[in-house]
Write a protein that holds these residues in place. Sequence first.
Motif, PDB file in Angstrom:
ATOM      1  N   UNK A   1       8.509   0.884  27.273  1.00  0.00           N
ATOM      2  CA  UNK A   1       7.982   0.422  26.027  1.00  0.00           C
ATOM      3  C   UNK A   1       6.756   1.175  25.212  1.00  0.00           C
ATOM      4  N   UNK A   2       5.848   1.780  26.124  1.00  0.00           N
ATOM      5  CA  UNK A   2       4.717   2.696  25.581  1.00  0.00           C
ATOM      6  C   UNK A   2       5.532   3.696  25.198  1.00  0.00           C
ATOM      7  N   UNK A   3       6.566   4.455  25.766  1.00  0.00           N
ATOM      8  CA  UNK A   3       7.309   5.505  25.284  1.00  0.00           C
ATOM      9  C   UNK A   3       8.186   5.213  23.911  1.00  0.00           C
TER      10      UNK A   3
ATOM     11  N   UNK B   1       0.867  -1.034   0.028  1.00  0.00           N
ATOM     12  CA  UNK B   1       0.020   0.075  -0.010  1.00  0.00           C
ATOM     13  C   UNK B   1       0.745   1.312   0.057  1.00  0.00           C
ATOM     14  N   UNK B   2       0.522   2.368  -0.514  1.00  0.00           N
ATOM     15  CA  UNK B   2       1.233   3.606  -0.512  1.00  0.00           C
ATOM     16  C   UNK B   2       1.586   4.043   0.600  1.00  0.00           C
ATOM     17  N   UNK B   3       3.013   4.576   0.885  1.00  0.00           N
ATOM     18  CA  UNK B   3       3.494   4.746   2.222  1.00  0.00           C
ATOM     19  C   UNK B   3       2.782   5.836   2.943  1.00  0.00           C
ATOM     20  N   UNK B   4       2.001   6.904   2.366  1.00  0.00           N
ATOM     21  CA  UNK B   4       1.481   7.998   2.731  1.00  0.00           C
ATOM     22  C   UNK B   4      -0.108   7.431   3.770  1.00  0.00           C
ATOM     23  N   UNK B   5      -0.376   6.289   3.381  1.00  0.00           N
ATOM     24  CA  UNK B   5      -1.611   5.605   4.208  1.00  0.00           C
ATOM     25  C   UNK B   5      -1.131   5.260   5.670  1.00  0.00           C
ATOM     26  N   UNK B   6       0.244   4.721   5.643  1.00  0.00           N
ATOM     27  CA  UNK B   6       0.665   4.036   6.759  1.00  0.00           C
ATOM     28  C   UNK B   6       0.399   4.718   7.945  1.00  0.00           C
ATOM     29  N   UNK B   7       0.768   5.914   8.225  1.00  0.00           N
ATOM     30  CA  UNK B   7       0.602   6.765   9.339  1.00  0.00           C
ATOM     31  C   UNK B   7      -0.780   6.900   9.984  1.00  0.00           C
ATOM     32  N   UNK B   8      -1.748   7.028   8.808  1.00  0.00           N
ATOM     33  CA  UNK B   8      -3.136   7.571   9.011  1.00  0.00           C
ATOM     34  C   UNK B   8      -3.975   6.347   9.399  1.00  0.00           C
ATOM     35  N   UNK B   9      -3.517   5.062   8.953  1.00  0.00           N
ATOM     36  CA  UNK B   9      -4.663   4.003   9.056  1.00  0.00           C
ATOM     37  C   UNK B   9      -3.966   2.892  10.158  1.00  0.00           C
ATOM     38  N   UNK B  10      -2.714   3.389  10.557  1.00  0.00           N
ATOM     39  CA  UNK B  10      -2.136   2.408  11.509  1.00  0.00           C
ATOM     40  C   UNK B  10      -1.681   3.081  12.929  1.00  0.00           C
ATOM     41  N   UNK B  11      -2.050   2.411  14.102  1.00  0.00           N
ATOM     42  CA  UNK B  11      -1.650   2.938  15.300  1.00  0.00           C
ATOM     43  C   UNK B  11      -0.620   1.730  15.884  1.00  0.00           C
ATOM     44  N   UNK B  12       0.152   2.064  16.423  1.00  0.00           N
ATOM     45  CA  UNK B  12       1.208   1.124  17.215  1.00  0.00           C
ATOM     46  C   UNK B  12       0.889   0.807  18.524  1.00  0.00           C
ATOM     47  N   UNK B  13       0.967  -0.535  19.077  1.00  0.00           N
ATOM     48  CA  UNK B  13       0.755  -0.899  20.203  1.00  0.00           C
ATOM     49  C   UNK B  13       1.535  -1.937  20.789  1.00  0.00           C
ATOM     50  N   UNK B  14       1.874  -2.329  21.967  1.00  0.00           N
ATOM     51  CA  UNK B  14       2.377  -3.523  22.351  1.00  0.00           C
ATOM     52  C   UNK B  14       1.647  -4.720  21.816  1.00  0.00           C
TER      53      UNK B  14
END
Length: 332
Positions: free
Chosen positions: A318-320, A290-303
């Motif tokens: 880890x949260x930091x 998928x286009x790189x521009x969509x990554x930070x919009x559609x994805x949330x990073x978690x443990x």
Amino acid sequence: MPDFPWGPGTATGIGSLPGVDIAEAQRIVLGELPGLPHLPELPARGPGADMIGRSAGLLVELPVQLYAGRWQIAARPGQDLRRTTDLLERDLDQLTEQADGYSGPLKVQASGPWTLAASLDLPIGGRMLRDPGAVRDLTDSLAAGLRRHVAEVRKRVPGATVLLQLDEPSLPSVLAGRVPTESGLSAYRQVDAADAATRLRTVVEAVDAPVIVHCCAPQVPLQVIRDARATAVAFDLSLLKDLDPLGEAIEAGLGLFVGAAPTRPAAGARPPESKQIAERVSTLWRRLGFPAARLPQQVVITPACGLAGAPVDYARALLKACTEAGRRIAEV
């Protein structure tokens, strides 16, 4: 691509944290997860703070009690339910104080209907899962209780956009007919995927808030979650095997809460660095094409999952690191 109720490059926690001090836990969450804090859960406090008891305490007109170490439906409210509701009230009081003036997305968590059905006992014995009518009543009760809970959080933190996470670790086993009976000699009936989605959708449509379905088990049923009209799915990246269904879910506009950081440190190891976490997520996205521009919009990073079993210092670090990893993917 739809508009998501979180900002680009966001990180959050799954729910649980170590320890018994809710004030300290909320300070950690609000400090280390400024883009999407959550109401922390502290299962080390004992019965009523555990995932099943805490969620069952939200049910409307379905009181619960502890019997032989398990939660079951009770004839009337008793001391076990009072303890559960008192713990949650204390947590909400702390949230009201510490999140005063907060504006932005805020996540709360509860067990979903299928995990509750596979975990709560009927008064006559056996899990609620054995009785489709009981599952229907449980779902309706949970939907009403979670709608009330979300409204209460919204009232206490009026600047917040409340998100609800439904924890469904038992959902794959429910769908596969792998939930064991009390004897362990057999298993409860397999639930049809359409029925599973219908019950989930009952809750999703009732709560008046974006819903994330969290499943930290192998074989996450992405189609069921999509059919339930959830906003996002949360999963453990290390358990992901088949990329095709995930690609289809992304194409359909499903948000991803990617569990990209281990919940416990390896012996003698330091917490993973934000660069490592960001690279794991970016590598997954590149493989999906998928286009790189969509990554930070559609994805949330978690443990990968909850952090109740981790040392406090590790959980904080880890949260930091997840938050810093979110910033990294937003800068690409």
